[in-house]
Each structure stands twice: as structure tokens, then as C-alpha cells.
Design an enzyme around this catalytic site. Structure first.
Site, short mmCIF file in Angstrom:
data_model
loop_
_atom_site.label_atom_id
_atom_site.label_comp_id
_atom_site.label_asym_id
_atom_site.label_seq_id
_atom_site.Cartn_x
_atom_site.Cartn_y
_atom_site.Cartn_z
N PHE A 152 0.80 -1.22 0.00
CA PHE A 152 0.00 0.00 0.00
C PHE A 152 0.83 1.27 0.00
CE2 PHE A 152 0.78 -0.53 4.61
CZ PHE A 152 1.10 0.77 4.97
N LYS A 177 -1.43 -7.47 -8.78
CA LYS A 177 -2.39 -7.50 -7.68
C LYS A 177 -2.18 -6.20 -6.90
CE LYS A 177 -2.34 -8.94 -3.43
NZ LYS A 177 -3.27 -7.94 -2.81
N SER A 230 5.86 -7.78 3.59
CA SER A 230 6.46 -8.29 4.82
C SER A 230 7.37 -9.48 4.54
CB SER A 230 5.37 -8.71 5.81
OG SER A 230 4.73 -9.89 5.37
N CYS A 285 10.06 1.20 3.52
CA CYS A 285 11.08 0.25 3.97
C CYS A 285 12.47 0.87 3.99
CB CYS A 285 11.06 -1.02 3.11
SG CYS A 285 11.48 -0.74 1.39
N GLU A 386 10.17 -4.03 12.66
CA GLU A 386 9.63 -2.96 11.82
C GLU A 386 8.28 -2.50 12.35
OE1 GLU A 386 9.81 -2.29 7.19
OE2 GLU A 386 8.19 -3.68 7.67
#
Length: 503
Positions: A152, A177, A230, A285, A386
């Protein structure tokens, strides 16, 4: 409340209404209002997208690469023409500030520009007389259908900068996707691709849950998976898809650290840390959630970071004066708040608390102010895992060596930063840090698109990174052709050696 769109999925150039009875809400994080209903496409609809990409592949892969990139030239111009529209769309569905949202779109443009280099970067290798009379040529060839599984946090850059441009420039087709939280930026750029002349079926877009996405991991017509998300999901994707012979690039979590030495200029370094830690609300990230600082400068640096953080204007994403926008939705905000509470429980010193921030006129938005923990130690999970939010942890050390050891002990290795004026320590840091993308006085060391996005350890799973020359290798396979032409004498000979010219 504004208009709530019921989104569709894209197959073979057509936007189609899903037959699903499962829809999820996408929000404007600045207001907390629902702005779209996102379909969870059915397995049959995911299969339909793959079939469309498969059907488009023969014609598209046979199109000369110089003609394929003409589409990208036109798209690049369309991205610039629609820059404000796309910036608003990213800001409205993701919550990035205007400047950050514009950067998201500009990074999609950068990836497009890099993919335009395909005619040069797809050139192979050749050698005449590799053996006497034998010529060998290596060609780079497209593979077929790829799948892109999108997060996202960068709804323009990742699907339409990292994945689609290079994939299709190399002659492949793709099923994206899109992220269900933030699908509209990707969808709008797909419309611009069609306007730029991309044939139907080359790009297809679905939204669905992990259950339906699993089809992409094992589908016999999918040749590779590009994923950002992730580490746990990345490992699952890699193990599942690789077991069926697919190539995988999985860009995963991070807990980037910066080492600040005693000779670093306090005000400038604090400003860099503020930008790196709280930019994009920490939802990237390559954010900088941990600063490891030498004790001699620690008190002054922490005080300066707090002072500068307090001046950040928290507000709606599309207010151009906003410096820190909301996080993507309420569930993610709640997750970050739980991490803050966890840090307090673990004994970290909360020196700036952003949990109670209220933005006048936008009280229902998903806001968090900058949050800072000091005296974080390696046994505290808040400094090791994280969080993906505007939370900064300060670890204090005595020496360069102690700081480097702490940084390298972390299982993630996306970015790694040092702030210093000392060339010796900068060089030693670059040599010995585990980080795959290293900043020397650069807080967000994301390389430009001609270099790979180069995570290591648990931040990357696979063999070939996205972007740069790695990107072209990921989206192509080699064919090596050895040729011999007979002269009159050899054409009549029946004496053929076992190795036939290969030795």
C-alpha cells in the site's frame, strides 16, 4: 462524505465489475472517510487476468523492443501531463504529504525512463570463432507472464515504476495485484498506459485477498513473481513459487539504522534524521527508525531532533504546507500505537509522544505525530522490529565499533547510514556494514533507477533485485546460439568429433 467509487478490475483492456460479494473499504486517511469499495476478485477472475496476459504475450513479445519502448516514451509524457492529478490521487488514498505524493509519481516516471533503456540493456553478447568456424551469440529473451504483488505504501512507484515498465519493456506481460488499501493510483496509470498505445492484455489488474493471490504463486503460466511486503509473506511467496520453477524477487521488511559519530554537525544531521524517520509517516522500507549515536554527541543531538520534530506541521495530505500526513488507515494507526505502548512497557524513555495529535477540522483522520524513544537497548523489540510508522528509536554507544556491531546484529539489511566528517570511518562503514544500500551523510540512500534496489539479509529474498541491470536480468532469460556454416570441403565430410567444435 464524498463519492464512494465501486472499483472494477482490468482484464484485456476492459474494466469489469467483479462478481464477488466481498468488498473492502479504502479510505481517505486525512478525513477518515471511505472513498472506494474494493472488490476481492474471485479465483475465476484472477485466472481470467492470467489468461489475458498469456494471450497478449506472443504478439507483444514479437514486437521489436524499439517499438515497445515507444509506448513508454508516450507514457512518460502523460505522467508529466497528469502530475497534479496523480499526486492528488496518491495523497488522497495513501496519506502522503503533497511533496511526498509527487515524489511517488516522479519515481514511477523514473522507473519508466529507466525501462526506456531496454534496447541497449537487452543487447546480448557474441563471439565469432568461439571455436574454429563456430560463432556464438547470447540473446536476452522475454519469458512470458509475470505477477506483481503490490504493497500500500507507494501506490504509483512500486507497481508502475519498479514492476510494470521494465517487465513490459522486456517483452513480457503482467498481472498486478494492486494493494486493496490504495489501488486507484495504479489503476489510473494503467489507463494512461492504454492512452499511450499499450495493447490490451499486456497489463491486467486485480484486487483480492491472499487466498486468491495464491493462484498466482502456483499458476503454470506465471513465469515469475515480483513482490514487496512483509518478510513472512515474502518467504512464503519465495518458497511456494520457486518450488514450481518460478523466479522470485521479494523485497521485504527493514529496520534501518544510522550511526552518528561525535564529529557530525548536529543541526544538519538532526534535519536529515527528521526527514528520514518521519517522511512518508515512516511507511517506507527505507525509513530511518533507529539512530545509533555516540555518547559524546547524544544529548545535543536528541535535544535538536526533538526541537525540530515539534515544528513539523501535521495535517491533511493535500494541504501543501503539511510536512507529516496521516498513516494509511485506522487499523495501521492502532498497530503503531500498540508498538508505542510496547516501547514504554519495555523501558524505553518516551521523549516525544505523538499519540494525542489532533488536526483541527480533520478529527477523524488517522494521524500520529512524530514519536521518539531514547535509551533504547538491543533487548527491546521496539528497536528491532519494523513498526512502519513515525516512531524513532535512539540507541547510545561509546564507539564506532560498538555502533557497527549493533547495526549488523539486526536481521534486516535494507539501508544503512553513517553521519560523520571522518573519511576513514566512512570508508570502514561502507566496507563492513551489512546494509545493501549505504548512505554516507545521506539519510535515505535509495539509489536512482539505473542501480538496483539492493536489500540484503531478511530484507530481500531472491537472486535478482528490482531496477538497474538486475531488473533486466530478472525479466529476461538467456538464449545462447552456436552457429557453424559449412564450406565445400566440410560440407562433404562425415568426420564429426564427439564435442563438435565445443572444445
Amino acid at each position: 462524505m464524498g463519492e464512494v467509487k465501486k472499483l472494477k478490475y482490468l482484464v484485456n483492456g476492459q474494466w469489469k465489475e467483479s462478481k464477488t460479494d466481498k468488498y473492502s473499504d479504502a479510505y481517505d486517511p486525512s478525513t477518515g472517510e471511505v472513498i472506494a469499495q474494493v472488490p476481492c476478485c474471485t479465483p475465476a477472475e484472477v485466472e481470467e487476468a492470467v489468461e489475458a496476459a498469456k494471450a497478449a504475450f506472443p504478439s507483444w513479445s514479437s514486437t521489436p523492443v524499439i517499438k515497445r519502448v515507444q509506448v513508454l516514451y508516450k507514457l512518460r509524457d502523460l505522467l508529466m501531463e497528469h502530475m497534479d492529478e496523480l499526486t492528488m490521487l496518491v495523497a488522497k488514498e495513501n496519506g502522503k504529504s503533497w511533496e511526498e505524493a509527487q515524489g511517488d509519481v516522479l519515481k514511477a516516471k523514473e522507473g519508466t525512463e529507466q525501462a526506456i533503456s531496454a534496447p541497449s540493456l537487452m543487447m546480448g553478447e557474441s563471439l565469432m570463432d568461439a571455436s574454429a568456424g563456430f560463432d556464438t551469440v547470447l540473446y536476452r529473451m522475454p519469458l512470458g507472464v509475470f505477477a506483481g504483488i503490490v504493497p500500500f505504501n507507494f501506490p504509483a512507484m512500486i507497481p508502475m515504476g519498479w514492476m510494470a515498465p521494465m517487465c513490459i519493456a522486456c517483452g513480457n506481460t503482467i498481472v498486478l495485484k494492486a494493494a486493496s488499501f490504495t489501488p486507484q493510483s495504479c489503476m489510473r496509470i494503467a489507463e494512461l498506459y492504454k492512452e499511450a498505445g499499450l495493447p490490451d492484455g499486456v497489463i491486467n489488474i486485480v484486487t483480492c485477498s491472499r487466498k486468491e493471490a495464491e493462484i498466482l504463486l502456483t499458476h503454470p503460466d506465471i513465469k515469475g513473481i515480483s513482490f514487496v511486503g512483509s518478510t513472512s509473506v515474502g518467504m512464503h511467496i519465495y518458497s511456494t513459487a520457486a518450488a514450481t520453477g518460478k523466479r522470485v524477487q521479494a523485497l521485504c521488511e527493514a529496520k534501518n539504522h544510522a550511526l552518528v559519530l561525535n564529529d557530525a554537525p548536529v543541526k544538519r544531521v538532526a534535519a536529515g534524521i527528521i526527514n528520514s524517520s518521519f517522511g512518508c509517516a515512516g511507511e517506507r522500507c527505507m525509513a530511518l527508525p533507529v539512530v545509533v549515536v555516540q555518547e559524546g554527541i547524544a544529548d545535543a543531538l536528541v535535544a535538536e531532533i526533538i526541537a525540530q520534530a515539534k515544528t513539523l506541521k501535521v495535517g491533511p495530505a493535500y494541504d501543501k504546507s503539511t510536512k507529516l500526513g496521516p498513516v494509511v488507515n485506522k487499523a495501521h494507526r492502532d498497530s503503531i500505537v500498540k508498538w508505542i505502548e510496547k516501547g514504554i512497557e519495555e523501558g524505553a524513555e518516551l521523549v516525544l509522544d505523538g499519540r494525542d495529535i489532533v488536526v483541527e477540522g480533520y478529527e477523524n483522520g488517522f494521524y500520529l505525530g512524530p514519536t521518539i524513544f531514547d535509551h533504547v537497548t538491543s533487548d527491546m523489540s521496539v528497536g528491532e522490529k519494523e513498526i512502519f510508522g513515525p516512531v524513532l528509536c535512539i540507541k547510545r554507544v561509546k564507539t564506532f565499533e560498538e555502533g557497527l556491531e549493533i547495526m549488523n546484529a539486526n536481521p534486516y539489511a535494507n539501508g544503512s547510514v553513517i553521519f560523520t566528517q571522518n573519511g576513514h570511518y566512512a570508508r570502514e562503514f561502507a566496507r563492513h556494514t551489512d546494509g545493501g544500500m549505504i548512505g554516507i551523510n545521506v539519510g535515505i540512500p535509495v539509489p536512482v533507477g539505473m542501480f538496483p534496489f539492493n536489500g540484503k539479509k531478511l530484507s530481500f529474498i531472491g537472486d535478482l533485485h528490482c531496477l538497474g541491470k538486475d531488473g533486466y536480468r530478472f525479466f529476461t532469460e538467456n538464449k545462447v546460439v552456436t552457429t557453424r556454416w559449412f564450406d565445400e570441403e566440410t560440407g562433404e565430410s562425415t568426420n564429426v568429433n564427439t564435442w563438435d567444435g565445443t572444445i
